[in-house]
Design a protein around this motif. Structure first.
Motif, PDB file in Angstrom:
ATOM      1  N   PHE A  54      45.498  40.963  46.606  1.00 11.57           N
ATOM      2  CA  PHE A  54      46.093  40.259  45.465  1.00 11.57           C
ATOM      3  C   PHE A  54      46.943  39.114  45.967  1.00 11.57           C
ATOM      4  O   PHE A  54      47.557  39.185  47.029  1.00 11.57           O
ATOM      5  N   GLU A  55      47.005  38.085  45.177  1.00 12.44           N
ATOM      6  CA  GLU A  55      47.826  36.931  45.492  1.00 12.44           C
ATOM      7  C   GLU A  55      48.525  36.489  44.224  1.00 12.44           C
ATOM      8  O   GLU A  55      47.884  36.093  43.261  1.00 12.44           O
ATOM      9  N   ASP A  56      49.816  36.623  44.226  1.00  8.28           N
ATOM     10  CA  ASP A  56      50.592  36.243  43.057  1.00  8.28           C
ATOM     11  C   ASP A  56      50.724  34.730  43.032  1.00  8.28           C
ATOM     12  O   ASP A  56      51.432  34.141  43.848  1.00  8.28           O
ATOM     13  N   PHE A 783      46.415  47.423  36.622  1.00 12.72           N
ATOM     14  CA  PHE A 783      47.825  47.295  36.949  1.00 12.72           C
ATOM     15  C   PHE A 783      48.546  48.589  36.588  1.00 12.72           C
ATOM     16  O   PHE A 783      48.191  49.267  35.620  1.00 12.72           O
ATOM     17  N   HIS A 784      49.557  48.887  37.401  1.00 11.39           N
ATOM     18  CA  HIS A 784      50.494  49.964  37.058  1.00 11.39           C
ATOM     19  C   HIS A 784      51.624  49.331  36.248  1.00 11.39           C
ATOM     20  O   HIS A 784      52.399  48.523  36.773  1.00 11.39           O
ATOM     21  N   SER A 785      51.755  49.684  34.989  1.00 10.98           N
ATOM     22  CA  SER A 785      52.741  49.075  34.088  1.00 10.98           C
ATOM     23  C   SER A 785      53.643  50.176  33.536  1.00 10.98           C
ATOM     24  O   SER A 785      53.330  50.796  32.518  1.00 10.98           O
ATOM     25  N   ILE A 797      55.598  46.197  37.002  1.00 13.80           N
ATOM     26  CA  ILE A 797      54.205  45.768  36.934  1.00 13.80           C
ATOM     27  C   ILE A 797      53.715  45.593  38.365  1.00 13.80           C
ATOM     28  O   ILE A 797      54.204  44.711  39.089  1.00 13.80           O
ATOM     29  N   VAL A 798      52.742  46.416  38.765  1.00 16.52           N
ATOM     30  CA  VAL A 798      52.224  46.383  40.135  1.00 16.52           C
ATOM     31  C   VAL A 798      50.696  46.362  40.071  1.00 16.52           C
ATOM     32  O   VAL A 798      50.099  47.255  39.455  1.00 16.52           O
ATOM     33  N   PRO A 799      50.015  45.377  40.662  1.00 14.42           N
ATOM     34  CA  PRO A 799      48.545  45.419  40.735  1.00 14.42           C
ATOM     35  C   PRO A 799      48.105  46.479  41.732  1.00 14.42           C
ATOM     36  O   PRO A 799      48.574  46.527  42.867  1.00 14.42           O
ATOM     37  N   VAL A 800      47.180  47.335  41.315  1.00 14.29           N
ATOM     38  CA  VAL A 800      46.787  48.463  42.156  1.00 14.29           C
ATOM     39  C   VAL A 800      45.311  48.441  42.549  1.00 14.29           C
ATOM     40  O   VAL A 800      44.949  48.964  43.608  1.00 14.29           O
ATOM     41  N   LYS A 801      44.429  47.851  41.748  1.00 12.29           N
ATOM     42  CA  LYS A 801      43.002  47.941  42.073  1.00 12.29           C
ATOM     43  C   LYS A 801      42.226  46.815  41.412  1.00 12.29           C
ATOM     44  O   LYS A 801      42.543  46.396  40.295  1.00 12.29           O
TER      45      LYS A 801
END
Length: 841
Positions: A54-56, A783-785, A797-801
């Motif tokens: 991931f790239e924010d 995302f984990h929200s 908020i975390v991108p997981v997959k």
């Protein structure tokens, strides 16, 4: 809402109006003409091999400019909106109060009225006159003081009607009866009263009847004036000044005038030297003898002796010291006043500037001719031409010395210099610390089941929409070939399918906008199923699908014994609609929608339900609109649902009640642009209406606009609300997913740009803290929200997959995605005609 009658007015009727916009919606087209080139360039790029990372990307300056423009436009739109947009229930008329104008006078410092300074010309009396001032207390007498002889009635609080049958009305202090005498009392007749009143009017008397003492009391002019002032709301006494002028009283006493303390003698201590000053002088002399202070310190030339001692100490020592300690830059930066920045130093001379340079630095005649044709800035050595001399004595004056010195001074004078501090910060420390993805499980990770769609012909139908039953046992999909299919989740088996597009064409379309020729020519064209939604109520087993200009209610036949009866009762009113519009009471909605039931003989195939107790199975009723339906959405209770038609102007959002087969049109005007999506709040009477650039929140009971959310996006494609109801996510065609915190602000809390192409669908999980977005790049981001109950903590908020598996067809990737209601599973549908189930393995 279930208890509402068939009355045309409803809590869902609103007076909020929308403005007209002539833009057309095209889900496959780019969001603007300027962005079409960017989208085409993105289509030609291959998928990155390292796509799992991931790239924010954050938000660029263009996004901030777009958001600021929308905020300004929203403020201007709020100013232009009138109060006629809502229905006013009650009108209140305010009557201003009028007060008597106070009479004020100017006074001197003694408190007396200054002569000739009265503001009211009607009053000529001097208010300080004792005779007039005495009137302030003449009206304060009690009734006992007026009756000194005791001839008045003294019966106390005994009711007077007890004496109606007697010839007297009570007793005085001496115990004698008081007989009835007044003509205006009960003793006299009406003729006597009329004659007495006429006499009083002719004589200009004002007589008041005293029922207690049975006497007539004549009011004086002062008493009449007091009564009039009390009725007018003024002070009773005319002599009272409610707003007197300020009197500048003296807070002190002038001793020279009063003579206070004039006979006291000066104290003896004033004629003797001060012992304290004597001690101070003695201490200063002692310090001066010891060398602690100097005369410069006593005279004020030096403020601090520490500076003098420090200079002496630095001058006496011959020890080596550091010329550059490394803190000079900080001292210059934090010093007060304008910052002094030293001029940049000249570059040191090179070999070419030597009087005896090497042979390779000496130019030839051809080099000199080329240098003369070139600009001075482009020459290798500027104005200097390297020359060789035998000795230093032979070197003459430099011919360009004055010119170079002048340009040097000009640069120092005109070129500004700014001190810039370098920040020695580790880039890794700027990245926020996020928890590991393995600590945030469960979430979908691997593809487990693939659902194969049967089709006729060479082209695979495109899956446009997905929905899952509330119990998670069945999956419904809508495709571009006009079919609605029901699958079994665990096995991937196709249970039922209905050709809704041809069914709607056979039933007949009601033309309302004058496009009869176009509709007749388009009856044989296959309409795709663009939106599908399963009833969220577990007891109601039916599906809502949008096909062309129709919204079709389909009974799934998947319920048990008791659920089948409830579903039959829910669809009873809709299955009996004849298509004449008599079931719709709302006049505005009657012109925009028509309910028409679908007969069993029109259905193709068998109507056997999936369950043994399923009851009715197949399409039940079709709702015909004036324009194409883009989206449908159920209310949480499963009775109300809404349809969105972007091109229908004021009738773009319609609210329907399935139990009564009734429809309502909440808006009378289209304001804010074409409506793209709409949905209900999960637990409050709020309606979210999303246009291309913003989201409006309406209160359905108060019928008013609650809030406008400014997304900063160019074209909103999807919207979903968190189960708590306090957070909203929005997907747009310009690759953004925007998170709103309704309790925080009307602007986005966070903007996520992880996809390479347009977003087609965003969704929250109803039970787990998960969120997903699908895009045309062929991937689904999970995302984990986590939303905390503590209002002081921000959502995590975390991108997981990143889930892949769909191929891009005609620039379209994953069009729809849906979470399993009870498990951390995710369903995805793509333009390649495949449906994938991702599970946590």
């Amino acid at each position: 809402s279930d208890d509402d009658g068939d009355d045309s007015s409803s809590v869902y009727d609103s007076g909020v109006e929308e403005q007209e916009v002539d833009e057309e919606y095209d889900s496959d087209a780019p969001e603007s003409a300027s962005d079409s080139e960017d989208i085409d360039d993105d289509d030609d790029d291959d998928d990155d091999e390292n796509g799992e990372d991931f790239e924010d990307q954050g938000s660029s300056d263009d996004e901030d400019d777009i958001l600021q423009d929308q905020i300004k436009a929203a403020k201007l739109q709020d100013d232009d909106e009138s109060e006629d947009e809502l229905e006013i229930i009650e009108d209140f008329e305010t009557i201003p109060r009028s007060f008597a104008e106070p009479k004020s006078f100017k006074r001197n410092k003694d408190g007396k009225v200054m002569p000739g300074q009265a503001l009211d010309d009607k009053i000529d009396e001097d208010i300080n006159d004792p005779a007039v001032a005495q009137l302030m207390h003449t009206d304060d007498l009690s009734s006992d003081d007026e009756d000194i002889e005791g001839e008045g009635n003294r019966i106390g609080r005994v009711p007077l009607h007890w004496y109606d049958e007697y010839d007297h009305i009570g007793y005085n202090v001496h115990g004698k009866k008081i007989t009835k005498q007044s003509a205006k009392g009960d003793a006299g007749d009406l003729l006597d009263k009329a004659l007495q009143n006429q006499d009083d009017i002719e004589k200009k008397k004002y007589v008041v009847y005293d029922a207690l003492n049975d006497t007539d009391i004549e009011l004086t002019e002062r008493q009449l004036q007091i009564i009039r002032r009390v009725q007018a709301g003024a002070f009773a006494h005319p002599e009272h000044d409610a707003n007197p002028d300020y009197i500048a009283y003296y807070s002190g006493v002038d001793q020279q005038i009063s003579g206070i303390n004039s006979d006291r003698h000066e104290p003896k201590a004033r004629f003797q030297p001060s012992k304290y000053e004597k001690a101070q002088v003695r201490q200063l002399l002692k310090k001066l003898q010891d060398g602690v202070i100097t005369m410069d310190y006593l005279t004020g030339k030096v403020r601090d002796m520490n500076d003098v001692n420090r200079k002496k100490k630095d001058g006496d020592t011959d020890k080596p010291f550091m010329m550059w300690t490394g803190d000079e830059e900080d001292e210059l930066y934090f010093r007060k006043g304008p910052m002094h920045i030293a001029a940049p130093k000249l570059a040191p001379p090179t070999h070419a500037e030597s009087y005896n340079p090497p042979e390779e630095y000496l130019p030839t005649e051809e080099d000199i001719k080329q240098w003369e044709e070139m600009d001075v800035k482009d020459r290798p050595h500027g104005l200097l031409i390297p020359k060789k001399f035998n000795n230093l004595r032979s070197v003459g004056a430099y011919e360009h010395a004055v010119r170079e010195r002048f340009e040097r001074c000009l640069d120092l004078y005109l070129c500004p210099r700014v001190m810039k501090r370098r920040l020695n910060i580790d880039p890794e420390s700027l990245v926020p610390s996020l928890p590991k993805a393995s600590d945030l499980r469960p979430f979908p990770t691997s593809k487990c089941i693939e659902y194969e769609t049967p089709y006729d012909g060479d082209q695979v139908p495109m899956i446009r929409c997905l929905t899952v039953s509330p119990d998670g046992q069945y999956l419904a999909s809508g495709a571009s070939d006009g079919f609605v299919r029901i699958w079994e989740v665990q096995t991937g088996r196709l249970l039922k399918s209905w050709d809704v597009s041809s069914l709607v064409a056979k039933s007949g379309i009601v033309i309302r906008d004058g496009d009869e020729k176009d509709d007749q020519s388009n009856q044989n064209i296959v309409k795709p199923v663009v939106s599908i939604e399963w009833n969220p109520n577990r007891s109601h087993h039916c599906i809502l699908a949008a096909v062309g200009k129709c919204a079709v209610v389909i009974a799934t036949g998947t319920g048990g014994q008791y659920d089948a009866e409830l579903t039959e009762a829910l669809l009873a009113a809709a299955s009996s609609c004849a298509g004449d519009g008599k079931n719709i009471k709302n006049a505005k909605a009657k012109k925009s929608v028509t309910w028409k039931s679908i007969r069993s003989d029109e259905l193709e195939g068998d109507g056997t339900p999936i369950s043994a107790f399923g009851g009715t199975c197949g399409p039940v009723v079709a709702l015909y609109m004036t324009k194409d339906v883009a989206a449908v959405k159920w209310h949480k209770k499963g009775d109300y649902f809404l349809t969105v038609s972007p091109k229908a102007m004021a009738a773009s959002v319609l609210i329907h009640q399935l139990n009564k087969a009734a429809s309502q049109q909440p808006f009378s005007k289209n304001k804010g642009g074409e409506v793209q999506r709409a949905c209900f709040h999960p637990n409050k009477p709020f309606l979210f209406v999303a246009t291309k650039e913003n989201i409006r929140v309406y209160h359905l009971v108060k019928q008013s606009l609650v809030k406008r959310l400014l997304s900063g996006c160019k074209w909103i494609s999807s919207i979903d609300i968190h189960p708590s109801g306090d957070h909203v996510i929005v997907g747009s065609l310009d690759r953004r997913m925007v998170w709103f915190d309704l309790d925080l602000s009307a602007t986005p809390y966070k903007t996520l740009r992880y996809h390479e192409k347009a977003l087609r669908h965003v969704s929250f999980h109803p039970r787990y803290p998960l969120m997903a977005s699908s895009s045309d790049d062929g991937s689904v981001h999970v995302f984990h929200s986590m939303v905390y109950s503590d209002l002081m903590r921000n959502p995590l908020i975390v991108p997981v997959k990143i889930l892949r598996g769909h191929s891009v067809v005609d620039k379209l990737g994953v069009i729809a995605c849906a979470f399993h209601p009870t498990q951390p599973w995710l369903f995805s549908a793509g333009a390649d005609g495949k449906i994938h189930l991702y599970q946590d393995i």
